[in-house]
Design an enzyme around this catalytic site. Structure first.
Site, PDB file in Angstrom:
ATOM      1  N   HIS A  19       1.167  -0.717   0.218  1.00  0.00           N
ATOM      2  CA  HIS A  19       0.317   0.095   0.282  1.00  0.00           C
ATOM      3  C   HIS A  19       0.892   1.488  -0.160  1.00  0.00           C
ATOM      4  O   HIS A  19       1.863   1.293   0.632  1.00  0.00           O
ATOM      5  CB  HIS A  19      -0.867   0.217   2.004  1.00  0.00           C
ATOM      6  N   ASP A  49       3.254  -4.299   8.516  1.00  0.00           N
ATOM      7  CA  ASP A  49       1.928  -3.109   8.435  1.00  0.00           C
ATOM      8  C   ASP A  49       0.720  -4.392   8.431  1.00  0.00           C
ATOM      9  O   ASP A  49       0.504  -5.525   7.792  1.00  0.00           O
ATOM     10  CB  ASP A  49       1.968  -2.851   6.422  1.00  0.00           C
ATOM     11  N   GLN A  61      -4.411  -4.592   7.396  1.00  0.00           N
ATOM     12  CA  GLN A  61      -5.568  -6.152   6.745  1.00  0.00           C
ATOM     13  C   GLN A  61      -5.100  -7.111   7.416  1.00  0.00           C
ATOM     14  O   GLN A  61      -6.753  -7.965   6.937  1.00  0.00           O
ATOM     15  CB  GLN A  61      -5.483  -6.050   5.410  1.00  0.00           C
ATOM     16  N   LYS A 115     -10.576   0.308   9.728  1.00  0.00           N
ATOM     17  CA  LYS A 115     -10.287  -1.022   9.101  1.00  0.00           C
ATOM     18  C   LYS A 115     -10.523  -1.963  10.251  1.00  0.00           C
ATOM     19  O   LYS A 115     -11.180  -3.143  10.388  1.00  0.00           O
ATOM     20  CB  LYS A 115      -9.511  -1.462   8.963  1.00  0.00           C
ATOM     21  N   CYS A 137      -4.236   2.314  -3.663  1.00  0.00           N
ATOM     22  CA  CYS A 137      -3.411   2.505  -3.311  1.00  0.00           C
ATOM     23  C   CYS A 137      -2.104   1.795  -3.313  1.00  0.00           C
ATOM     24  O   CYS A 137      -1.484   1.576  -2.066  1.00  0.00           O
ATOM     25  CB  CYS A 137      -4.021   3.185  -1.985  1.00  0.00           C
TER      26      CYS A 137
END
Ligand code: PMP
Length: 433
Positions: A145, A222, A225, A248, A388
């Protein structure tokens, strides 16, 4: 995932009808059809427990935290610090290892700017282990991303470091063989996504952490997700630093968290400076609090953090195993269904990998935006564009895809509604063979 891929929803109880009533928005109609919300990877919906927790704090306990001696301020501070305990536990961490941020983007920039400050000599001797010299290397993946790419590009530009990347294979997995050749003695940082927001594939954190350790590089995960879908144990994963966003994980906007191992947080210099992160200040200089406060300058997103704590408590009450079983079922239905639709190509259709219920795809002969509009007219909300992740789209020869992403509150029927509607796209646009 801890739950086997072939587990069925009968193994773990989950009352989907009751769960759906917890999310008021899921009862909405869009364009004359019941909303089918398949855009949770962009932002998740919020249960009433989260909305109520934020409203209750603001209407009954709101006051400036860590300041003021009055009762309300003490109550607000307790609620805020309890939220830290809950959110830290959600990722398997101690509260001292959890820094509030405004989101994942802010968290990654915090790390990159702190390392940049260390590279300028800030933070004393302890911080020098993070200082980058010209020619040092920062490694990311081709699947990033932009939030986990551009801050590193900027850090490289400021320090003379070189940015390198681990390529993605045709089936969407990271090319670990290539990674072993790319990571070397000059590698200082390896930043990578736990789960790609385009491919949905769960990356092999263990292998990347081992690779980083073999050269003494810092790892930055990261977890944007993965946090909504997987039971996270960040200390157990062995990463040095990790970030995720509240919005999220079924929580409010404007809040997120940065996890860091103690010895890393203790040695990193601050990024933002100002009130609430100091011990002593003179007109010439300041001394800083230990982490996490050292990284929390200024007024924090207090009610949002309390909302985030309510979200992780809600998830905990549902049970991570129950969520994983439901999502595995949705993932199988989604991916198998997409494979059946003529003219649809899934990006990163690797067999036998762990993945979350998220897939991006190309529809032969129809632009992603047209697909999105066609679905929207039938109440189905998906994301279209590059999500993104322009370099990853370029890797697959595309500029835009359609992304369907589910969460535990979706049903198999909704996946079928989406797939039925999708089957009508190519005939409608005259793109059928
Ligand atoms: N990383 C990944 C993998 C993401 O999916 C996102 C959000 N789309 C981000 C980082 C950035 O998150 P935020 O916009 O909440 O800061």
């Amino acid at each position: 995932m801890a739950v086997p891929r072939d587990a069925t929803s009968f193994d773990v109880p989950f009352d989907i009808a009751s769960v759906r009533t917890d999310f008021p928005i899921l009862g909405e109609q869009v364009n004359g059809s019941p909303l089918v919300y398949l855009d949770s990877a962009a932002t998740s919906q919020k249960p009433r427990a989260v909305l109520d927790a934020e409203a209750s704090f603001l209407s009954r306990s709101n006051a400036a935290v860590h300041r003021g001696a009055h009762t309300l301020a003490a109550d607000a501070t307790d609620a805020f610090e309890d939220a830290r305990v809950a959110v830290a536990a959600f990722v398997g961490a101690d509260p001292d290892n959890l820094v509030w941020t405004s989101g994942a983007t802010a968290g990654i920039n915090l790390i990159a700017y702190s390392i940049g400050n260390a590279s300028l000599g800030r933070g004393g001797e302890a911080a020098q282990r993070f200082a980058l010299d010209p020619g040092d290397e920062i490694v990311v993946t081709e699947s990033e991303h932009h939030a986990n790419l551009i801050p590193w590009q900027e850090l490289a530009a400021r320090t003379g470091a070189v940015l390198r990347h681990i390529p993605v294979l045709d089936d969407g997995r990271l090319d670990l063989e290539a990674a072993a050749g790319i990571v070397g003695p000059r590698t200082r940082i390896i930043a990578f996504p736990h789960v790609s927001n385009v491919l949905g594939i769960v990356n092999p954190v263990d292998e990347l952490v081992s690779l980083a350790r073999s050269v003494g590089a810092l790892t930055v995960l990261d977890a944007c997700q993965s946090a909504p879908h997987l039971a996270l144990d960040l200390p157990g994963l062995g990463v040095d630093l990790a970030v995720f966003s509240g919005h999220k994980v079924f929580a409010p906007y404007g809040v997120g968290a940065l996890y860091g191992r103690s010895e890393v947080l203790e040695a990193l210099p601050p990024f933002l400076t100002g009130g609430s992160m100091i011990t002593t200040v003179t007109l010439e200089a300041a001394e800083y609090l230990p982490p996490p406060q050292r990284f929390e300058a200024g007024t924090q997103p207090v009610s949002q953090a309390i909302g985030l704590a309510a979200a992780v408590r809600y998830l905990g009450a549902l049970g991570h195993d129950a969520i994983a079983v439901r999502e595995a079922s949705l993932e199988r239905r989604l991916v198998a269904g997409l494979r059946e639709v003529a003219g649809v190509r899934i990006l990163g259709d690797a067999a036998g990998v762990d993945r979350v219920a998220l897939a991006s795809f190309d529809v032969d002969g129809v632009h992603a935006h047209d697909v999105g509009q066609f679905l929207d007219a039938r109440g189905v909300a998906v994301r279209v564009g590059h999500h993104c992740a322009q370099p990853l789209h370029r890797r697959f020869g595309l500029t835009a895809t359609v992304r369907a992403s589910a969460a535990f509150y979706n049903t198999e029927d909704e996946i079928d509604t989406f797939l039925d509607a999708l089957s009508g796209v190519r005939p409608f646009f005259g793109a059928s063979a």
